[in-house]
Design a protein around this motif. Structure first.
Motif, PDB file in Angstrom:
ATOM      1  N   LEU A 428      71.081  53.852  30.429  1.00  0.00           N
ATOM      2  CA  LEU A 428      71.452  53.266  31.720  1.00  0.00           C
ATOM      3  C   LEU A 428      72.225  51.971  31.501  1.00  0.00           C
ATOM      4  CD1 LEU A 428      68.079  53.780  33.659  1.00  0.00           C
ATOM      5  CD2 LEU A 428      70.235  54.956  34.127  1.00  0.00           C
ATOM      6  N   VAL A 429      71.730  51.146  30.593  1.00  0.00           N
ATOM      7  CA  VAL A 429      72.378  49.850  30.355  1.00  0.00           C
ATOM      8  C   VAL A 429      73.711  50.031  29.620  1.00  0.00           C
ATOM      9  CG1 VAL A 429      72.145  47.672  29.088  1.00  0.00           C
ATOM     10  CG2 VAL A 429      70.269  48.509  30.514  1.00  0.00           C
ATOM     11  N   PHE A 430      73.735  50.965  28.687  1.00  0.00           N
ATOM     12  CA  PHE A 430      74.983  51.246  27.968  1.00  0.00           C
ATOM     13  C   PHE A 430      76.089  51.600  28.962  1.00  0.00           C
ATOM     14  CE2 PHE A 430      77.693  54.691  26.237  1.00  0.00           C
ATOM     15  CZ  PHE A 430      78.393  53.960  25.301  1.00  0.00           C
ATOM     16  N   GLU A 431      75.800  52.496  29.883  1.00  0.00           N
ATOM     17  CA  GLU A 431      76.836  52.918  30.829  1.00  0.00           C
ATOM     18  C   GLU A 431      77.303  51.769  31.714  1.00  0.00           C
ATOM     19  OE1 GLU A 431      76.081  56.700  32.711  1.00  0.00           O
ATOM     20  OE2 GLU A 431      76.742  57.575  30.800  1.00  0.00           O
ATOM     21  N   LYS A 432      76.387  50.903  32.068  1.00  0.00           N
ATOM     22  CA  LYS A 432      76.782  49.767  32.895  1.00  0.00           C
ATOM     23  C   LYS A 432      77.685  48.822  32.093  1.00  0.00           C
ATOM     24  CE  LYS A 432      75.120  45.815  35.505  1.00  0.00           C
ATOM     25  NZ  LYS A 432      76.336  45.739  36.309  1.00  0.00           N
ATOM     26  N   LEU A 433      77.297  48.527  30.866  1.00  0.00           N
ATOM     27  CA  LEU A 433      78.089  47.619  30.033  1.00  0.00           C
ATOM     28  C   LEU A 433      79.487  48.181  29.803  1.00  0.00           C
ATOM     29  CD1 LEU A 433      75.474  46.547  27.313  1.00  0.00           C
ATOM     30  CD2 LEU A 433      76.431  45.105  29.125  1.00  0.00           C
ATOM     31  N   VAL A 434      79.557  49.462  29.501  1.00  0.00           N
ATOM     32  CA  VAL A 434      80.839  50.097  29.226  1.00  0.00           C
ATOM     33  C   VAL A 434      81.761  50.029  30.440  1.00  0.00           C
ATOM     34  CG1 VAL A 434      81.833  52.395  28.988  1.00  0.00           C
ATOM     35  CG2 VAL A 434      80.157  51.600  27.343  1.00  0.00           C
ATOM     36  N   SER A 435      81.164  50.223  31.614  1.00  0.00           N
ATOM     37  CA  SER A 435      81.992  50.262  32.817  1.00  0.00           C
ATOM     38  C   SER A 435      82.643  48.911  33.101  1.00  0.00           C
ATOM     39  CB  SER A 435      81.153  50.721  34.012  1.00  0.00           C
ATOM     40  OG  SER A 435      80.229  49.693  34.354  1.00  0.00           O
ATOM     41  N   GLU A 436      82.105  47.850  32.519  1.00  0.00           N
ATOM     42  CA  GLU A 436      82.648  46.516  32.806  1.00  0.00           C
ATOM     43  C   GLU A 436      83.380  45.907  31.617  1.00  0.00           C
ATOM     44  OE1 GLU A 436      78.999  44.588  33.739  1.00  0.00           O
ATOM     45  OE2 GLU A 436      78.820  45.559  35.698  1.00  0.00           O
ATOM     46  N   ALA A 437      83.443  46.636  30.478  1.00  0.00           N
ATOM     47  CA  ALA A 437      83.932  46.017  29.248  1.00  0.00           C
ATOM     48  C   ALA A 437      85.453  46.125  29.086  1.00  0.00           C
ATOM     49  CB  ALA A 437      83.243  46.671  28.052  1.00  0.00           C
TER      50      ALA A 437
END
Ligand SMILES: [Zn+2]
Length: 605
Positions: A428-437
């Motif tokens: 869940l956190v990986f996908e959030k980080l990726v979406s903003e990176a």
């Protein structure tokens, strides 16, 4: 994300007052006194009653409830001392306090040991007839799990002999390995340094992840030389443990080397073999990833010193407050229950995140007991890695919190599902980080995620194959030489990398520092099993949308009250289905494909 101004680490410490107020809290003494009295009364009331054809469902239920109540209390001082030690490992008073709690725990377990032995020895006709009685509904799984060992149990007298001799037998070999490897001093000659410096094994292993290739080579040289020095002992030691297990398995009528592990994991051979064979089938994913990694690193060839090389120097810092926001938002987007439960850890001081002297390394979530609360331990240094660690441990934390719906014996998840919620939280956190990176950060995030998954799925399954061959060879042909161990290790590991990474001769010795082979034979496959399971489950979650979240929360609430098959059935998963496992591999393939695409985009940007 903030740029490289060094942020202060958070001053976040946990509040353990739900357990005790301090190591001199009089409640600790009272707990042990009461536990001893209850354990004696328990033995008085139930010894001889369990392994008896007269046993009734009510008697068994009452015995289990009493036993459970004792251990629910005994767990508190033991947990508390472990937690205090984890943040204050240099204080001899805390060390002595912990040792004392463990010894007192052993006193109680000796008094109650008859119970599990009788439950295992009781005739099947008696127990089977009771299992469907409503009085025992809550404890069906506990009884079932306990009874799986019945066929492999020896007489009480034999069990006592094995237990006592293990302290100078297998356990002594394990301890020898631990003492040798923890205290070995490696001579590390860093590039450009005048003289070698003393380093621990952990320090040397960490340098295998250094951005500088010459430093990684120095670490590999040092590690290999250090292991070579101990080769005779390590080879002798492992050969002994292989034979020790062979004897134990023969006496206990286990049919093949990994049999006893499957029992502990509540899984069947067919199921595990299926997963391992699918891993092998998909080794090409590893090759695809490392080909791109080689391009990014700009090297003509990758060897054993490059597999953990970072793509870029990481400079981003993430403050504690920001990490909290990232994790809670990512959890909340999936399910408000998840963010509410994770939020409690921050609001009620259930996390110890401040790095400080005397605090141990690593990270964990301690469940404690259903009537207290779980806590999370890590040292937060404002790195991106630390955010993922926080996500991982809070995944466990949420699982523990939701499992408080269960009583103590059903509280802890069954083994292969132990990493379910933590891995899910990380996704869940990986996908959030990726979406903003940014593109560059994205590349690094993907590489970390993929390498992490590969290390868990493919490396552990290759290690399982290594172990299996070692145990089988020892049983069929006698002791193995260092060369034989090295040959099997090299074959199994190279198979995983195909042509993408050339494992050099140094690597032949690197099986010999893996502690799992020594202290927990065949444990490694549980890691691949657990990770794949979550990858596949995560795809289901995305496909099903919001409806899945409730099923997931319900699954976590069930704790360890059912076996892995039954638990997964509640979310519509059949663990014997090849299609379910294949979905895990296709999730990995998506990650690799995305990584390849981001790399192309990055090159043209
Ligand atoms: Zn974990």
């Amino acid at each position: 994300m903030q740029s490289k101004q060094a942020l202060e680490p958070p001053k976040v410490r946990w509040d353990l007052s739900a357990l005790f107020s301090g190591i001199d809290d009089p409640k600790i003494e009272e707990t042990w006194k009461a536990a001893n009295e209850q354990a004696e009364a328990f033995a008085e009331a139930f010894r001889g009653q369990i392994n008896s054809s007269e046993l009734s469902a009510e008697t068994l239920a009452e015995a289990i409830r009493t036993y459970e109540a004792i251990y629910n209390e005994v767990a508190k001082p033991i947990s508390y001392s472990g937690l205090r030690f984890s943040t204050d490992s240099g204080d001899p008073a805390i060390g002595a306090f912990m040792q004392k709690q463990r010894e007192r725990g052993t006193e109680i377990s000796i008094k109650t040991m008859f119970f599990e032995l009788e439950l295992q020895a009781a005739p099947s006709e008696t127990i089977d007839a009771l299992l469907n009685d409503p009085a025992l509904t809550q404890y069906r799984h506990y009884i079932w799990a306990m009874r799986m060992y019945s066929a492999h149990r020896l007489s009480e007298a034999e069990e006592v002999i094995l237990e006592e001799t293990a302290n100078t037998g297998s356990r002594a070999w394990v301890r020898l390995f631990e003492e040798l490897t923890a205290n070995q001093v490696f001579k590390l000659q860093k590039p450009g340094a005048d003289a070698p410096i003393d380093a621990t094994q952990q320090e040397v292993l960490t340098l295998l992840r250094d951005p500088d290739r010459a430093t990684r080579q120095a670490a590999a040289d040092t590690l290999t030389a250090g292991l070579k020095e101990m080769e005779r002992v390590l080879v002798f030691n492992y050969n002994n443990l292989l034979q020790d297990k062979a004897v134990d398995d023969r006496l206990r009528k286990f049919e093949y080397p990994e049999h006893s592990r499957h029992l502990a994991n509540e899984l069947e051979k067919e199921n595990v073999d299926l997963v391992i064979s699918l891993c092998r089938k998909h080794y090409s994913l590893v090759e695809r990833f490392y080909r791109v990694k080689r391009e990014i690193l700009g090297l003509p060839e990758l060897t054993h010193i490059d597999r953990y090389a970072p793509l870029f120097d990481s400079e981003e810092e993430v403050s504690w407050d920001r990490a909290r926001e990232i994790v809670l938002t990512a959890f909340g987007n999936f399910s408000p229950t998840l963010s509410a439960k994770a939020g409690e850890f921050f609001d009620q001081n259930w996390i110890d995140a401040e790095p400080r002297k005397g605090k141990q390394g690593g990270a964990f979530c301690n469940y404690n007991t259903p009537d207290t609360h779980p806590v999370v331990f890590q040292s937060y240094l404002n790195r991106m890695d630390d955010v993922m660690t926080l996500a991982h441990e809070l995944g466990h934390g949420v699982h523990a919190s939701l499992s408080r719906a269960q009583s103590y014996l059903n509280f802890h998840g069954t083994l292969p599902l132990a990493e379910l919620a933590s891995t899910f939280g990380e996704m869940l956190v990986f996908e959030k980080l990726v979406s903003e990176a940014t593109l560059k950060d994205k590349l690094a995030l993907y590489a970390d995620k993929i390498e992490g998954i590969f290390a868990t799925v493919f490396r552990q399954s290759a290690m399982f194959s290594f172990e299996k061959r070692c145990h089988q060879t020892r049983r069929a042909d006698g002791e193995l030489t260092a060369e034989q161990f090295g040959e099997i290790w090299q074959e199994e590991m190279q198979a995983m990398f195909g042509d993408s990474v050339a494992l050099g001769d140094q690597h032949r010795m690197w099986w010999s520092y893996v502690g799992h082979f020594i202290f927990a034979p065949f444990y490694v496959y549980a890691y691949s099993f657990g990770e794949l399971l979550v990858l596949s489950l995560y795809q289901m979650a995305k496909a099903e949308g919001p409806g899945f979240a409730d099923k997931y929360v319900n699954l976590l609430q069930l704790g360890g009250s059912l076996n892995p098959h039954e638990l997964m059935e509640t979310v519509g998963v059949d663990l014997n289905s090849e299609a379910f496992w294949e979905a895990g591999f296709s999730a990995m393939e998506k990650l690799v494909t995305a990584f390849e695409a981001i790399w192309s985009e990055y090159q043209t940007a």
